[in-house]
Write a protein that holds these residues in place. Sequence first.
Motif, short mmCIF file in Angstrom:
data_model
loop_
_atom_site.label_atom_id
_atom_site.label_comp_id
_atom_site.label_asym_id
_atom_site.label_seq_id
_atom_site.Cartn_x
_atom_site.Cartn_y
_atom_site.Cartn_z
N GLY A 1 -3.03 -9.98 -12.26
CA GLY A 1 -1.97 -10.92 -12.65
C GLY A 1 -0.55 -10.65 -12.78
O GLY A 1 0.16 -11.30 -13.29
N GLY A 2 -0.38 -9.33 -12.79
CA GLY A 2 0.80 -8.80 -13.05
C GLY A 2 1.82 -9.09 -11.97
O GLY A 2 1.66 -9.04 -10.97
N LEU A 3 3.19 -9.16 -12.32
CA LEU A 3 4.15 -9.42 -11.18
C LEU A 3 4.80 -8.34 -10.93
O LEU A 3 5.40 -7.42 -11.86
N VAL A 4 4.88 -7.92 -9.71
CA VAL A 4 5.40 -6.64 -9.30
C VAL A 4 6.89 -7.00 -8.78
O VAL A 4 6.88 -7.48 -7.61
N LEU A 5 7.92 -6.55 -9.60
CA LEU A 5 9.25 -6.86 -9.21
C LEU A 5 10.17 -5.83 -8.26
O LEU A 5 10.59 -6.17 -7.35
N SER A 6 9.56 -4.56 -8.44
CA SER A 6 9.95 -3.54 -7.65
C SER A 6 8.81 -2.92 -7.03
O SER A 6 8.22 -1.96 -7.41
N LEU A 7 8.78 -2.97 -5.89
CA LEU A 7 7.45 -2.75 -5.20
C LEU A 7 7.18 -1.19 -5.00
O LEU A 7 6.18 -0.80 -5.23
N LEU A 8 8.20 -0.39 -4.91
CA LEU A 8 8.20 1.03 -4.65
C LEU A 8 8.36 1.70 -5.99
O LEU A 8 8.58 3.08 -5.97
N LEU A 9 8.39 1.11 -7.36
CA LEU A 9 8.28 1.97 -8.48
C LEU A 9 7.06 2.08 -8.81
O LEU A 9 6.18 1.21 -9.17
N PRO A 10 6.58 3.49 -9.15
CA PRO A 10 5.31 3.77 -9.68
C PRO A 10 5.00 3.16 -11.26
O PRO A 10 3.78 2.81 -11.35
N GLU A 11 5.89 3.06 -11.97
CA GLU A 11 5.91 2.27 -13.35
C GLU A 11 5.30 0.92 -13.26
O GLU A 11 4.98 0.53 -14.34
N ASN A 12 5.26 0.38 -11.98
CA ASN A 12 4.82 -0.98 -11.90
C ASN A 12 3.27 -1.08 -11.57
O ASN A 12 2.79 -2.17 -11.48
N TYR A 13 2.81 -0.05 -11.54
CA TYR A 13 1.45 -0.02 -11.02
C TYR A 13 0.45 0.55 -12.14
O TYR A 13 0.95 1.65 -12.91
N LYS A 14 -0.68 0.11 -12.18
CA LYS A 14 -1.57 0.47 -13.38
C LYS A 14 -2.96 1.23 -13.01
O LYS A 14 -3.25 2.31 -13.63
N TYR A 15 -3.23 0.91 -11.87
CA TYR A 15 -4.32 1.74 -11.38
C TYR A 15 -3.98 2.57 -9.96
O TYR A 15 -3.57 2.03 -9.13
N TRP A 16 -4.60 3.87 -10.10
CA TRP A 16 -4.36 5.00 -9.34
C TRP A 16 -5.56 5.55 -8.77
O TRP A 16 -6.58 5.50 -9.33
N GLY A 17 -5.63 5.80 -7.49
CA GLY A 17 -6.66 6.79 -6.96
C GLY A 17 -6.30 8.15 -7.17
O GLY A 17 -5.22 8.60 -7.74
N GLN A 18 -7.27 9.09 -6.94
CA GLN A 18 -6.95 10.51 -6.91
C GLN A 18 -6.32 11.10 -5.98
O GLN A 18 -5.91 12.44 -6.07
N GLY A 19 -6.04 10.48 -4.75
CA GLY A 19 -5.07 11.05 -3.84
C GLY A 19 -5.62 11.77 -2.86
O GLY A 19 -6.81 12.24 -2.84
N THR A 20 -5.17 12.01 -1.71
CA THR A 20 -5.43 12.73 -0.32
C THR A 20 -4.24 13.35 0.27
O THR A 20 -3.08 12.86 0.03
N GLN A 21 -4.64 14.78 0.26
CA GLN A 21 -3.73 15.51 0.88
C GLN A 21 -3.19 15.50 2.14
O GLN A 21 -3.94 15.40 2.94
N VAL A 22 -1.70 15.31 2.49
CA VAL A 22 -1.22 15.56 3.72
C VAL A 22 -0.50 16.68 3.85
O VAL A 22 0.52 16.70 3.10
N THR A 23 -0.73 17.55 4.93
CA THR A 23 0.09 18.38 5.28
C THR A 23 0.72 18.57 6.57
O THR A 23 -0.31 18.51 7.46
N VAL A 24 1.86 18.74 6.81
CA VAL A 24 2.55 18.47 8.09
C VAL A 24 3.09 19.94 8.57
O VAL A 24 4.10 20.37 7.61
N SER A 25 2.73 20.72 9.43
CA SER A 25 3.32 21.94 9.50
C SER A 25 4.15 22.05 10.94
O SER A 25 3.67 21.23 11.95
#
Length: 126
Positions: A101-125
């Motif tokens: 129900g939250g309104l995200v005004l700035s889509l690319l700001l991490p502060e606007n997000y509450k739930y996070w995954g654990q992440g997946t590593q990307v390595t480009v060589s």
Amino acid sequence: QVQLVESGGGSVQVGGSLRLSCAATGYAVSTNSMGWFRQAPGKEREGVAAITRLGGSAYANSVKGRFTITRDNAKNTLYLQMNSLKPEDTALYYCAAPDRGGLVLSLLLPENYKYWGQGTQVTVSS
């Protein structure tokens, strides 16, 4: 309980492609904005791409034209197609969702997000 699980990361050479997936449980990806973020060692977490409830999207300048964010509402999954990968794309990639129900005004700001995954590593060589 909200759970976001990323997958699809790996090691690729410059110019290669990867598709990241983020499977959500306890949260419908169609009901709000969703985003992809990344964090490289020694750097702050940054927004990469986001998709709005209505299907609009936003991208960091560094990935425009190379990355595409999509979602599959039936599978309740968020995707990030990454093409023409560069060494500077190397990072831990996270998907995120805002408070329900939250309104995200700035889509690319991490502060606007509450739930996070654990992440997946990307390595480009090179």
